[in-house]
Design a protein around this motif. Structure first.
Motif, short mmCIF file in Angstrom:
data_model
loop_
_atom_site.label_atom_id
_atom_site.label_comp_id
_atom_site.label_asym_id
_atom_site.label_seq_id
_atom_site.Cartn_x
_atom_site.Cartn_y
_atom_site.Cartn_z
N SER A 45 0.73 -1.34 -0.03
CA SER A 45 0.09 0.02 0.22
C SER A 45 0.81 1.18 0.11
N SER A 46 2.21 1.25 0.47
CA SER A 46 3.09 2.41 0.22
C SER A 46 3.98 2.14 -0.73
N THR A 47 4.04 1.40 -1.89
CA THR A 47 4.98 1.21 -2.74
C THR A 47 4.39 2.34 -3.91
N ALA A 48 5.49 2.89 -4.31
CA ALA A 48 5.38 3.94 -5.65
C ALA A 48 6.07 3.36 -6.72
N ILE A 49 5.35 3.34 -7.72
CA ILE A 49 6.40 2.78 -8.98
C ILE A 49 5.96 4.13 -9.85
N ALA A 50 7.36 4.51 -10.60
CA ALA A 50 7.06 5.79 -11.34
C ALA A 50 8.01 5.56 -12.56
N PHE A 51 7.85 6.12 -13.87
CA PHE A 51 8.44 6.19 -15.03
C PHE A 51 8.86 7.51 -15.46
N ASN A 52 9.97 7.70 -15.75
CA ASN A 52 10.40 9.02 -16.18
C ASN A 52 10.08 9.17 -17.74
N TYR A 53 9.24 10.12 -17.99
CA TYR A 53 8.61 10.10 -19.22
C TYR A 53 8.82 11.51 -20.00
N GLY A 54 10.17 11.65 -20.21
CA GLY A 54 10.28 13.20 -20.84
C GLY A 54 10.25 13.88 -19.83
N LYS A 55 9.31 14.98 -20.05
CA LYS A 55 9.40 16.05 -18.96
C LYS A 55 8.31 15.72 -17.93
N ARG A 56 7.82 14.62 -18.05
CA ARG A 56 6.82 14.10 -17.03
C ARG A 56 7.11 13.07 -16.33
N MET A 57 6.58 12.67 -15.03
CA MET A 57 6.81 11.43 -14.65
C MET A 57 5.54 10.81 -14.27
N ILE A 58 5.44 9.59 -14.67
CA ILE A 58 4.23 8.68 -14.67
C ILE A 58 4.48 8.15 -13.16
N ILE A 59 3.21 7.89 -12.31
CA ILE A 59 3.57 7.60 -10.86
C ILE A 59 2.21 6.66 -10.54
N THR A 60 2.43 5.92 -9.72
CA THR A 60 1.09 5.35 -9.06
C THR A 60 0.55 6.33 -8.11
N LYS A 61 -0.83 6.60 -8.04
CA LYS A 61 -1.13 7.29 -7.07
C LYS A 61 -1.01 6.78 -5.58
N ASN A 62 -1.26 7.58 -4.67
CA ASN A 62 -1.22 7.31 -3.15
C ASN A 62 -2.22 6.23 -2.70
N ASN A 63 -1.35 5.20 -2.08
CA ASN A 63 -2.17 3.98 -1.71
C ASN A 63 -3.00 3.41 -3.02
#
Length: 183
Positions: A45-63
């Protein structure tokens, strides 16, 4: 997130749009989420998965439920201002508290595409002793400097006793990093 990083609570999150992300990396994030959900010592529930996508970051939402990620579990961070403590994002929910740290890593190290934050499930769980820790810092900027210095030497670091950051340039590299925690 440990009390040692209370300065992360100072960040203000501003939603630009409630639109869901249509980013093409969602399938990769879903696969990684399913892989991590099988690690018994990790608080999913505390895990965050992110992907560096150009000038943005795609990330899983909180919880987010990382074992069954959907499009509405993904947030796009547009910008982070570490001086004014502001995070701009779009998506249905705010990003996790650790997102400013992950954003700054991706901003400073463009070669890193995948970033994951893992927290221990309980006090009795532990992460491998061989993973180095950063020096505890009093400010956000000093902590980022310490993290970036450690990331010059390895892809996985502890930012406190309960939290790890995994980084990778490729999806395969991230799977190799995740294997360290599988039992």
């Amino acid at each position: 997130m440990s009390s040692s990083f209370q300065f992360l609570n100072q960040f203000q999150y501003h939603r630009i749009s409630q639109d869901e992300s249509n980013n093409p990396v969602l399938p990769q994030i879903v696969k990684i989420g399913k892989k991590i959900s099988h690690i018994s010592s990790v608080d999913v529930s505390s895990t965050a998965i992110a992907f560096n996508y150009g000038k943005r970051m795609i990330i899983t939402k909180n919880n987010a439920k990382i074992d069954h990620l959907q499009r509405n579990d993904i947030v796009e961070i547009i910008d982070v201002d570490p001086v004014k403590n502001i995070v701009l994002y779009f998506g249905p929910s705010p990003p996790p508290l650790i997102s400013p740290i992950l954003w700054m890593i991706a901003y400073a190290k463009k070669e890193i595409q995948y970033l994951i934050s893992l927290e221990k499930k309980s006090e009795k769980d532990s992460f491998p002793i061989s993973i180095p820790s950063i020096k505890e810092e009093n400010t956000f900027i000093e902590m980022i400097k310490s993290i970036l210095k450690q990331l010059q030497k390895q892809e996985i670091i502890k930012i406190n006793t309960d939290t790890l950051i995994l980084t990778a340039q490729t999806e395969d590299q991230m799977y190799n990093n995740i294997k360290i925690f599988e039992k």
